[in-house]
Design a protein around this motif. Structure first.
Motif, mmCIF file in Angstrom:
data_model
loop_
_atom_site.group_PDB
_atom_site.id
_atom_site.type_symbol
_atom_site.label_atom_id
_atom_site.label_comp_id
_atom_site.label_asym_id
_atom_site.label_seq_id
_atom_site.Cartn_x
_atom_site.Cartn_y
_atom_site.Cartn_z
ATOM 1 N N GLU A 140 0.833 -1.200 0.000
ATOM 2 C CA GLU A 140 0.000 0.000 0.000
ATOM 3 C C GLU A 140 0.870 1.254 0.000
ATOM 4 O O GLU A 140 0.578 2.232 -0.686
ATOM 5 C CB GLU A 140 -0.919 0.005 1.224
ATOM 6 C CG GLU A 140 -2.004 -1.054 1.204
ATOM 7 C CD GLU A 140 -3.207 -0.645 0.364
ATOM 8 O OE1 GLU A 140 -4.153 -0.075 0.905
ATOM 9 O OE2 GLU A 140 -3.173 -0.902 -0.858
ATOM 10 N N ARG A 141 1.953 1.218 0.781
ATOM 11 C CA ARG A 141 2.858 2.370 0.825
ATOM 12 C C ARG A 141 3.460 2.632 -0.550
ATOM 13 O O ARG A 141 3.570 3.774 -0.993
ATOM 14 C CB ARG A 141 3.979 2.121 1.840
ATOM 15 C CG ARG A 141 3.540 2.216 3.286
ATOM 16 C CD ARG A 141 4.750 2.221 4.195
ATOM 17 N NE ARG A 141 4.365 2.211 5.590
ATOM 18 C CZ ARG A 141 5.199 2.403 6.594
ATOM 19 N NH1 ARG A 141 6.472 2.622 6.349
ATOM 20 N NH2 ARG A 141 4.783 2.375 7.833
ATOM 21 N N HIS A 142 3.878 1.558 -1.207
ATOM 22 C CA HIS A 142 4.489 1.710 -2.527
ATOM 23 C C HIS A 142 3.486 2.292 -3.521
ATOM 24 O O HIS A 142 3.801 3.215 -4.273
ATOM 25 C CB HIS A 142 4.996 0.354 -3.014
ATOM 26 C CG HIS A 142 5.565 0.388 -4.407
ATOM 27 N ND1 HIS A 142 6.781 0.976 -4.699
ATOM 28 C CD2 HIS A 142 5.071 -0.064 -5.593
ATOM 29 C CE1 HIS A 142 7.018 0.873 -5.995
ATOM 30 N NE2 HIS A 142 5.998 0.247 -6.563
ATOM 31 N N LEU A 143 2.280 1.764 -3.513
ATOM 32 C CA LEU A 143 1.250 2.258 -4.422
ATOM 33 C C LEU A 143 0.904 3.710 -4.111
ATOM 34 O O LEU A 143 0.665 4.513 -5.012
ATOM 35 C CB LEU A 143 -0.004 1.387 -4.320
ATOM 36 C CG LEU A 143 0.108 -0.029 -4.890
ATOM 37 C CD1 LEU A 143 -1.136 -0.831 -4.543
ATOM 38 C CD2 LEU A 143 0.323 0.007 -6.396
ATOM 39 N N PHE A 144 0.893 4.038 -2.817
ATOM 40 C CA PHE A 144 0.579 5.410 -2.452
ATOM 41 C C PHE A 144 1.645 6.371 -2.968
ATOM 42 O O PHE A 144 1.342 7.490 -3.378
ATOM 43 C CB PHE A 144 0.452 5.556 -0.939
ATOM 44 C CG PHE A 144 0.115 6.962 -0.527
ATOM 45 C CD1 PHE A 144 -1.170 7.441 -0.676
ATOM 46 C CD2 PHE A 144 1.086 7.814 -0.036
ATOM 47 C CE1 PHE A 144 -1.487 8.740 -0.333
ATOM 48 C CE2 PHE A 144 0.781 9.111 0.313
ATOM 49 C CZ PHE A 144 -0.508 9.572 0.167
ATOM 50 N N GLY A 145 2.910 5.935 -2.959
ATOM 51 C CA GLY A 145 3.968 6.782 -3.489
ATOM 52 C C GLY A 145 3.717 7.150 -4.942
ATOM 53 O O GLY A 145 3.902 8.297 -5.352
ATOM 54 N N LEU A 241 6.853 7.873 4.748
ATOM 55 C CA LEU A 241 6.421 6.753 3.917
ATOM 56 C C LEU A 241 7.610 5.970 3.367
ATOM 57 O O LEU A 241 7.513 4.767 3.121
ATOM 58 C CB LEU A 241 5.553 7.255 2.759
ATOM 59 C CG LEU A 241 4.110 7.624 3.112
ATOM 60 C CD1 LEU A 241 3.460 8.372 1.962
ATOM 61 C CD2 LEU A 241 3.307 6.379 3.448
ATOM 62 N N HIS A 242 8.735 6.647 3.184
ATOM 63 C CA HIS A 242 9.927 5.975 2.671
ATOM 64 C C HIS A 242 10.733 5.294 3.778
ATOM 65 O O HIS A 242 11.720 4.628 3.488
ATOM 66 C CB HIS A 242 10.811 6.964 1.907
ATOM 67 C CG HIS A 242 10.384 7.157 0.480
ATOM 68 N ND1 HIS A 242 9.301 7.930 0.135
ATOM 69 C CD2 HIS A 242 10.864 6.635 -0.677
ATOM 70 C CE1 HIS A 242 9.153 7.896 -1.184
ATOM 71 N NE2 HIS A 242 10.079 7.122 -1.694
ATOM 72 N N GLY A 243 10.318 5.482 5.027
ATOM 73 C CA GLY A 243 10.977 4.750 6.100
ATOM 74 C C GLY A 243 11.833 5.580 7.024
ATOM 75 O O GLY A 243 12.536 5.028 7.875
ATOM 76 N N ILE A 244 11.800 6.909 6.888
ATOM 77 C CA ILE A 244 12.534 7.757 7.832
ATOM 78 C C ILE A 244 11.626 7.985 9.038
ATOM 79 O O ILE A 244 10.607 8.670 8.944
ATOM 80 C CB ILE A 244 12.947 9.093 7.187
ATOM 81 C CG1 ILE A 244 13.901 8.835 6.019
ATOM 82 C CG2 ILE A 244 13.606 10.003 8.213
ATOM 83 C CD1 ILE A 244 14.396 10.091 5.332
ATOM 84 N N GLU A 245 11.985 7.405 10.164
ATOM 85 C CA GLU A 245 11.105 7.417 11.331
ATOM 86 C C GLU A 245 10.962 8.810 11.933
ATOM 87 O O GLU A 245 9.889 9.187 12.402
ATOM 88 C CB GLU A 245 11.643 6.443 12.382
ATOM 89 C CG GLU A 245 11.638 4.988 11.918
ATOM 90 C CD GLU A 245 12.391 4.080 12.861
ATOM 91 O OE1 GLU A 245 12.941 4.597 13.864
ATOM 92 O OE2 GLU A 245 12.437 2.863 12.611
ATOM 93 N N VAL A 246 12.059 9.567 11.951
ATOM 94 C CA VAL A 246 12.040 10.888 12.579
ATOM 95 C C VAL A 246 12.659 11.902 11.610
ATOM 96 O O VAL A 246 13.847 12.217 11.708
ATOM 97 C CB VAL A 246 12.824 10.886 13.912
ATOM 98 C CG1 VAL A 246 12.577 12.191 14.664
ATOM 99 C CG2 VAL A 246 12.451 9.694 14.770
ATOM 100 N N PRO A 247 11.887 12.427 10.676
ATOM 101 C CA PRO A 247 12.455 13.322 9.659
ATOM 102 C C PRO A 247 12.692 14.744 10.159
ATOM 103 O O PRO A 247 12.227 15.722 9.570
ATOM 104 C CB PRO A 247 11.396 13.282 8.553
ATOM 105 C CG PRO A 247 10.116 13.004 9.257
ATOM 106 C CD PRO A 247 10.469 12.115 10.421
ATOM 107 N N VAL A 248 13.445 14.860 11.271
ATOM 108 C CA VAL A 248 13.714 16.190 11.821
ATOM 109 C C VAL A 248 14.666 16.985 10.938
ATOM 110 O O VAL A 248 14.774 18.207 11.075
ATOM 111 C CB VAL A 248 14.301 16.096 13.252
ATOM 112 C CG1 VAL A 248 13.277 15.567 14.226
ATOM 113 C CG2 VAL A 248 15.562 15.234 13.272
#
Length: 329
Positions: A140-145, A241-248
């Motif tokens: 689902e994440r891939h399709l959402f991208g 969505l790409h897997g960065i948990e904390v995009p500070v």
């Protein structure tokens, strides 16, 4: 229901709401809702993985506690909750970046966000459609991208979002040429919705990440700055969505609003499509040497890139014709 069908239904519902005017506002409305849903999906994963897990925002504002129940709040009750509780709390949340980085990300994302919808019943319908999308599912994440990119393309064709969307073919080509590697700092000083950063993240992950420790290194080497609220919010969601948990490292601000001489950081890879054809606000040019001052945005970004790029670094920049060989600065 497929993601594409869900998003189309959401757009159709928003068109019925008197408070949402045009594609840009529809995207803005959808963006903060998507952010909170994606954020909560990650929180559920972290809650299972971390022994010392703590909610980064008050529990009542997590998606699962106010939006996930399709029979939950609706109408005026929902509008009052969103406008009078959720937005004020998240905008003013005390979340130091060193002690509560994920809370800090939320505060930054909501700093200039706005709830355009005026009909609480329609807002509930939008939320229920979003509940049909499972962001914990990798497919689902891939399709959402892919769909996420299509939404931006649609806006660009309408003339609303060209300034913060770069076609995927260009981002992939530039990332392939610069070939960012694990451990190298990667920066987009005008990151828009994060197309270059997401592509760079995927490139490093596919070619150089071999372990969990490598993945943690990768998460910390992506850096971006975006001046406008909507693309910044989209970029933050994109990074999650790409897997960065904390995009500070994705900052909300103007990269040019800092004296050039005060930049101490040296960046290994800079990939960007800075805004061009426009001018900066009065005073920004004073952050640059007197003989290089201009209000033309692209020229200022080019000076900045030269200044912060590592001696052995690489940069790939999308610029208009005449930037390098035109008369004057």
């Amino acid at each position: 229901m497929s993601i594409s069908s869900a998003i189309k239904s959401i757009q159709d519902i928003m068109r019925k709401d008197a408070g949402v005017d045009g594609d840009a506002q529809r995207l803005g409305q959808m963006s903060w809702l998507l952010f909170l849903k994606v954020f909560d999906a990650q929180e559920e994963e972290l809650e299972l993985e971390l022994d010392d897990y703590r909610e980064p925002i008050p529990e009542q504002f997590l998606w699962r506690n106010w939006a996930a129940d399709n029979e939950g709040m609706t109408g005026d009750e929902l509008l009052e909750f969103v406008n009078d509780k959720l937005f004020p709390e998240l905008k003013n949340l005390t979340a130091p970046i060193d002690k509560n980085p994920r809370g800090y990300v939320v505060t930054q994302a909501f700093s200039d966000a706005f709830n355009y919808m005026k009909n609480g019943t329609l807002l509930r319908q939008v939320i229920n459609k979003l509940n049909e999308i499972d962001f914990t599912d990798s497919k689902e994440r891939h399709l959402f991208g892919d769909l996420y990119e299509q939404i931006l393309k649609d806006l660009q064709s309408a003339g609303n979002a060209g300034e913060f969307y770069t076609p995927r073919a260009i981002t992939k080509f530039i990332v392939a040429v610069t070939d960012p590697k694990l451990g190298e700092s990667i920066m987009d000083p005008a990151c828009g919705t994060g197309g270059f950063l997401a592509c760079a993240f995927d490139h490093v992950k596919a070619n150089y990440v071999k372990s969990g420790d490598d993945h943690q290194i990768l998460q910390k080497q992506i850096h971006g700055v975006e001046k406008k609220q909507l693309p910044h919010l989209l970029c933050t969601t994109n990074m999650m969505l790409h897997g960065i948990e904390v995009p500070v490292q994705v900052k909300h601000g103007n990269t040019l609003n800092k004296p050039l001489s005060s930049w101490d950081d040296q960046v290994d890879v800079i990939i960007t499509n800075p805004p061009f054809g426009g001018t900066e606000e009065d005073g920004i040019e004073k952050n640059f040497p007197s003989d290089m001052q201009t209000r033309e945005t692209a020229d200022l970004f080019l000076q900045l890139i030269i200044e912060v790029l590592n001696t052995k670094g690489r940069a790939a920049v999308v610029l208009p014709d005449g930037t390098l060989f035109g008369e004057g600065v």
